[in-house]
Design an enzyme around this catalytic site. Structure first.
Site, mmCIF file in Angstrom:
data_model
loop_
_atom_site.group_PDB
_atom_site.id
_atom_site.type_symbol
_atom_site.label_atom_id
_atom_site.label_comp_id
_atom_site.label_asym_id
_atom_site.label_seq_id
_atom_site.Cartn_x
_atom_site.Cartn_y
_atom_site.Cartn_z
ATOM 1 N N ASP A 193 -1.789 -7.332 7.439
ATOM 2 C CA ASP A 193 -3.214 -7.096 7.186
ATOM 3 C C ASP A 193 -3.610 -7.682 5.835
ATOM 4 O O ASP A 193 -3.048 -8.691 5.422
ATOM 5 C CB ASP A 193 -3.530 -5.596 7.304
ATOM 6 N N GLU A 248 5.084 -5.653 7.413
ATOM 7 C CA GLU A 248 4.473 -4.529 8.124
ATOM 8 C C GLU A 248 5.154 -4.159 9.442
ATOM 9 O O GLU A 248 5.205 -2.982 9.821
ATOM 10 C CB GLU A 248 2.984 -4.836 8.389
ATOM 11 N N GLY A 305 0.020 -5.071 0.636
ATOM 12 C CA GLY A 305 -1.213 -4.912 -0.130
ATOM 13 C C GLY A 305 -1.224 -5.677 -1.440
ATOM 14 O O GLY A 305 -2.285 -6.047 -1.948
ATOM 15 N N GLY A 364 0.825 -1.199 0.000
ATOM 16 C CA GLY A 364 0.000 0.000 0.000
ATOM 17 C C GLY A 364 0.862 1.253 0.000
ATOM 18 O O GLY A 364 2.055 1.209 0.299
#
Length: 353
Positions: free
Chosen positions: A146, A138, A115, A67
């Protein structure tokens, strides 16, 4: 074909093509890109002219590096509303990919992280190559795995998923196959022909023609020390076991974990353990929305992104400073309701600009 856009969308030979088109940023995912992908998938779901979907990345560096965390940084410093909305829409898209009714072919070539894993690893036909470099990195920026990643990590053989979550270290396409992130191995230089075969003869024919035996998984070969060391109750226990193991790779893993955000690593350990008993991808994404919003309230997310991508001094000042200083209350705070929590209404499709 839509020109000059961050996501290129077209239909060729009855196949919907989605190409992430930010090659200079290794196709990092922005909020508008999430909306565009969602809209394309929604349009194709009930379009009889589209038999399958193929998702790929432009350029030669990878499918997607993750992301757009610089946008997350600026949102976090301004109250976090935009970051929350981005994750909300991104996680709904991850869930939609997981239940998409047509073949969803993800070409996980080159760098596929964060992501990018969310856009690919929940699809029905997940393809890796010898260049695949996958990770859920992350914890290195004060965040928590996530995009449904903890769903897969929690179901990987032995404790390989805990190792990947706590170190954030990259792993190979063969490892991705072994851990449940992918289904098929196709050589990098045959991907174009593979896609053309899908257009000509369908997904099953393309797999039969191009999928090959993958090389052995390096992580699977290291399961003995991984399963032993990561069985510890706390992060401190795990690091101590890694340091005392003797395997060079175990020592390297300990060094990596020690460089990560202590609270993020502690939350990641708890998140993967909890995900193991959650039944569906949606259940896990709901939990991940909570941990992401928890990270948004934390010191370490802003500090981690600052150190890596804003000031680039690579010297984050984590708080708490060590795993031993992270309390049970610190961890529990990441699992409270996101208020409101992420919801998946039956038949609901996320509409975006």
């Amino acid at each position: 074909m839509h020109k000059n856009e961050d996501v290129l969308v077209s239909v060729v030979g009855g196949v919907g093509l989605i190409t992430l088109n930010r090659p200079k940023a290794i196709n990092s995912l922005t909020h508008p890109m999430v909306g565009r992908i969602s809209a394309a998938l929604t349009a194709w779901e009930n379009d009889d002219a589209v038999r399958a979907v193929v998702v790929a990345g432009a350029g030669d560096r990878g499918l997607c590096a993750g992301g757009d965390v610089v946008a997350i940084y600026h949102s976090a410093r301004a109250g976090g509303a935009e970051a929350r909305q981005f994750w909300h829409d991104e996680y709904l898209l991850n869930a939609y990919i997981g239940r998409y009714p047509k073949p969803y072919v993800a070409l996980m070539d080159g760098i596929t992280m964060g992501g990018g894993v969310g856009l690919s690893a929940h699809g029905s036909v997940r393809v890796v190559t010898e260049t695949t470099k996958m990770a859920m990195p992350e914890v290195g920026i004060g965040f928590v795995p996530d995009v449904g990643g903890t769903f897969i990590l929690s179901r990987a053989p032995g404790l390989l998923g805990i190792h990947a979550a706590l170190t954030g270290a990259p792993f190979t396409g063969a490892d991705a196959l072994a851990m449940g992130f992918a289904d098929h191995f196709v050589p990098h230089d045959r991907l174009d022909a593979f896609t053309e075969k899908i257009q000509a003869d369908g997904t099953d024919s393309a797999i039969a023609a191009f999928a090959e035996e993958p090389p052995p998984s390096p992580l699977l070969a290291q399961r003995e020390w991984i399963d032993n060391c990561y069985a510890g109750q706390t992060v401190s226990d795990i690091v101590e076991a890694l340091r005392g193991n003797g395997a060079e790779a175990a020592g390297e893993a300990a060094d990596l974990i020690a460089s990560r955000s202590p609270v993020s690593v502690s939350v990641a350990l708890e998140a993967v353990r909890r995900a193991a008993s959650l039944k569906t991808l949606e259940d896990v994404l709901r939990q991940e929305f909570r941990t992401s919003c928890g990270a948004l309230r934390s010191h370490d997310l802003v500090e981690g992104i600052r150190a890596l991508l804003i000031d680039k001094d690579r010297n984050p000042q984590w708080s708490p400073a060590s795993p031993a200083e992270v309390t049970a209350e610190d961890v529990a705070a990441y699992f409270v309701s996101a208020d409101p929590d992420l919801t998946f209404e039956p038949g609901h499709r996320q509409e975006q600009q």
